[in-house]
Write a protein that holds these residues in place. Structure first.
Motif, PDB file in Angstrom:
ATOM      1  N   VAL A  14       1.089  -1.202  -0.293  1.00  0.00           N
ATOM      2  CA  VAL A  14       0.030   0.081  -0.064  1.00  0.00           C
ATOM      3  C   VAL A  14       0.688   1.127   0.461  1.00  0.00           C
ATOM      4  O   VAL A  14       1.794   1.414   0.256  1.00  0.00           O
ATOM      5  N   ASP A  16       0.249   4.714   1.102  1.00  0.00           N
ATOM      6  CA  ASP A  16      -0.806   4.924   1.959  1.00  0.00           C
ATOM      7  C   ASP A  16      -0.035   6.494   2.199  1.00  0.00           C
ATOM      8  O   ASP A  16       0.570   6.916   3.069  1.00  0.00           O
ATOM      9  N   TYR A  17      -0.867   7.811   1.778  1.00  0.00           N
ATOM     10  CA  TYR A  17      -0.927   9.511   1.741  1.00  0.00           C
ATOM     11  C   TYR A  17      -2.504  10.116   2.537  1.00  0.00           C
ATOM     12  O   TYR A  17      -2.579  10.588   2.914  1.00  0.00           O
ATOM     13  N   HIS A  18      -2.922   8.680   3.097  1.00  0.00           N
ATOM     14  CA  HIS A  18      -4.265   9.336   4.318  1.00  0.00           C
ATOM     15  C   HIS A  18      -3.758   9.979   4.958  1.00  0.00           C
ATOM     16  O   HIS A  18      -4.488  10.875   5.364  1.00  0.00           O
ATOM     17  N   SER A  39      -5.463   9.581   0.059  1.00  0.00           N
ATOM     18  CA  SER A  39      -5.561   8.832  -0.529  1.00  0.00           C
ATOM     19  C   SER A  39      -4.376   7.187  -0.374  1.00  0.00           C
ATOM     20  O   SER A  39      -3.532   7.431   0.982  1.00  0.00           O
ATOM     21  N   ARG A  40      -4.842   6.451  -0.767  1.00  0.00           N
ATOM     22  CA  ARG A  40      -4.516   4.743  -0.594  1.00  0.00           C
ATOM     23  C   ARG A  40      -4.256   4.419  -1.499  1.00  0.00           C
ATOM     24  O   ARG A  40      -5.100   4.407  -2.806  1.00  0.00           O
ATOM     25  N   THR A  41      -3.366   3.736  -2.270  1.00  0.00           N
ATOM     26  CA  THR A  41      -3.464   2.670  -3.514  1.00  0.00           C
ATOM     27  C   THR A  41      -3.266   1.716  -3.006  1.00  0.00           C
ATOM     28  O   THR A  41      -1.730   1.692  -2.098  1.00  0.00           O
ATOM     29  N   LEU A  42      -3.957   0.446  -3.371  1.00  0.00           N
ATOM     30  CA  LEU A  42      -3.360  -0.456  -3.348  1.00  0.00           C
ATOM     31  C   LEU A  42      -2.896  -1.374  -4.722  1.00  0.00           C
ATOM     32  O   LEU A  42      -3.173  -1.631  -5.566  1.00  0.00           O
TER      33      LEU A  42
END
Length: 448
Positions: A14, A16-18, A39-42
């Motif tokens: 991930v 993960d910049y949430h 944002s989160r990108t998986l």
């Protein structure tokens, strides 16, 4: 493969910049022509060690005028509409990644955190002290370039505030990230282990070895070779100068004052993560970490910026338009369906912003003609000591071997992350470079 299996086999990753960005979403949105999400990108790790994106989650907290949180997941998509929504979401994430890279990975962890080491070294260690001589090349031009950055790049109304996602909150974001900074995580092996990208193991001789989670990870593969060369050089250097007494390190008053000032004066807000400085082993790790940050870490995060970020659509530094699914505007959706590329263009930086970023990336990625590369020239005092001279020559030999190894890896067609159609060969850890923009070269210090 189900999710549980993927997690167990370390196949899910991930970006993960949430939590990092969420406190700034409403603040940034109050600035004209700027927007932000958490944002989160998986990603899923394929069997060939390539990462495939599974989806992007964008989140907007409750804000003025809309008391409900908005959140949506965007998959890569198969139909045209979903593909274009994916492109828009991806542009947002890339702008987040550009922001964190510049303000945290580059500015904070390299430029800023090196300053206290440089100041304490000059204040507390004699110019004849062996650790001064060891580390001095790693501070060349750092204070000067940081002063220039504060004047032109991160200043109020400067380039970063105008062209990056967190706008006028950029330095605040960097300061917030600093609260999580620890010295003991700045060396490459510890950084990789901390991020779950490597596992520390012990070989039959009792020496630490690191097994990468992603075997074809060019930054880690090449970086660990450079780290090992640095570590071996520092080890021989320290063992030579502190060979006489078991308590030589802890009884070195200059050295102890140096390490105390780095912590108490240089980084007074950081209370955790400071290793002891009592033995040669402690000193080797501390000195190797400082040398790595000034050389390998900075080179890897700086000199490829123009290659990847100079073409703005590949890596936008800022997003200026919300996702159209956030407001569910009928007219906005109609415009999107008719001309989706126009929505993407409106999301990208303006021409003026793009030009500023391109020029900045160009300058930052350039090696000057007077660059001093790691392992290039021996210090005069070392040349007079046969043991140190021999150790330095061994260091230079390992760096030459590293260059050859990188060429060999880049030609290996089984390594899909560094060889293939359109893939830029990863050469950031090659020690030497010609002047200009090359994407190659590891200077001793943060000189640009």
């Amino acid at each position: 493969m189900n999710v549980a299996d993927a997690l167990k086999k370390k196949r899910l990753f991930v970006l993960d910049y949430h939590d990092t960005l969420m406190p700034y979403v409403q603040k940034v949105r109050e600035i004209e022509d700027k927007t932000l999400y958490g944002s989160r990108t998986l990603f899923f790790l394929n069997s060939d060690d390539t990462l495939v994106p599974l989806g992007i989650e964008l989140t907007r907290p409750p804000i003025k005028g809309d008391p409900k949180q908005w959140k949506e997941i965007f998959p890569p998509g198969t139909n045209s509409t979903d593909v274009w929504l994916w492109r828009l979401a991806k542009a947002h994430v890339l702008s987040h990644d550009s922001c964190i890279h510049q303000l945290v990975i580059h500015w904070l962890r390299a430029h800023c955190c090196m300053e206290p080491y440089a100041i304490a070294t000059n204040r507390r260690l004699s110019t004849m002290h062996p650790i001064y001589r060891l580390l001095h090349p790693h501070f060349r031009y750092t204070m000067r370039i940081n002063a220039n950055a504060r004047k032109n790049l991160i200043s109020a109304g400067g380039i970063i505030e105008d062209t990056f996602s967190t706008a006028s909150y950029s330095v605040e974001l960097s300061s917030l990230a600093y609260k999580e900074w620890r010295f003991d995580l700045q060396g490459l092996p510890d950084d990789l282990v901390h991020r779950g990208m490597a596992e520390r193991k012990t070989d039959p001789s009792g020496r630490d070895v690191f097994e990468l989670t992603i075997k074809d990870y060019p930054f880690a593969n090449d970086g660990l070779l450079l780290w090992d060369a640095l570590w071996q050089w520092v080890t021989k250097y320290v063992n030579h100068y502190y060979a006489d007494a078991e308590n030589a390190v802890i009884n070195d008053e200059e050295l102890q004052a140096w390490w105390k000032e780095i912590q108490d004066k240089g980084h007074p807000d950081i209370k955790e993560g400071w290793p002891k400085l009592e033995t040669k082993e402690h000193l080797i790790k501390i000195a190797s970490t400082i040398a790595w940050v000034g050389s390998g870490h900075h080179a890897s995060v700086n000199f490829l910026q123009y290659a990847y970020g100079g073409y703005i659509p590949n890596r936008p530094s800022i997003a200026r338009a919300n996702m159209l699914t956030e407001n569910r505007s009928v007219s906005g959706r109609k415009e999107f369906l008719n001309q989706p590329e126009e929505k993407l263009k409106k999301l990208f930086p303006t021409e003026d912003q793009a030009t500023k970023v391109m020029k900045t990336m160009f300058l930052l990625s350039m090696h000057s003609p007077d660059e001093e590369y790691i392992g290039d020239d021996i210090e005069p005092a070392w040349d007079l000591d046969q043991s140190i001279s021999n150790a330095f020559e061994e260091f230079k030999t390992k760096l030459m071997m590293l260059e050859n190894k990188i060429d060999e890896l880049n030609q290996n067609e089984d390594l899909k992350n560094r060889n293939g159609a359109g893939i830029i060969p990863y050469e950031a850890m090659k020690p030497r470079s010609n002047p200009g923009i090359t994407g190659i070269g590891v200077p001793y210090s943060i000189s640009i």
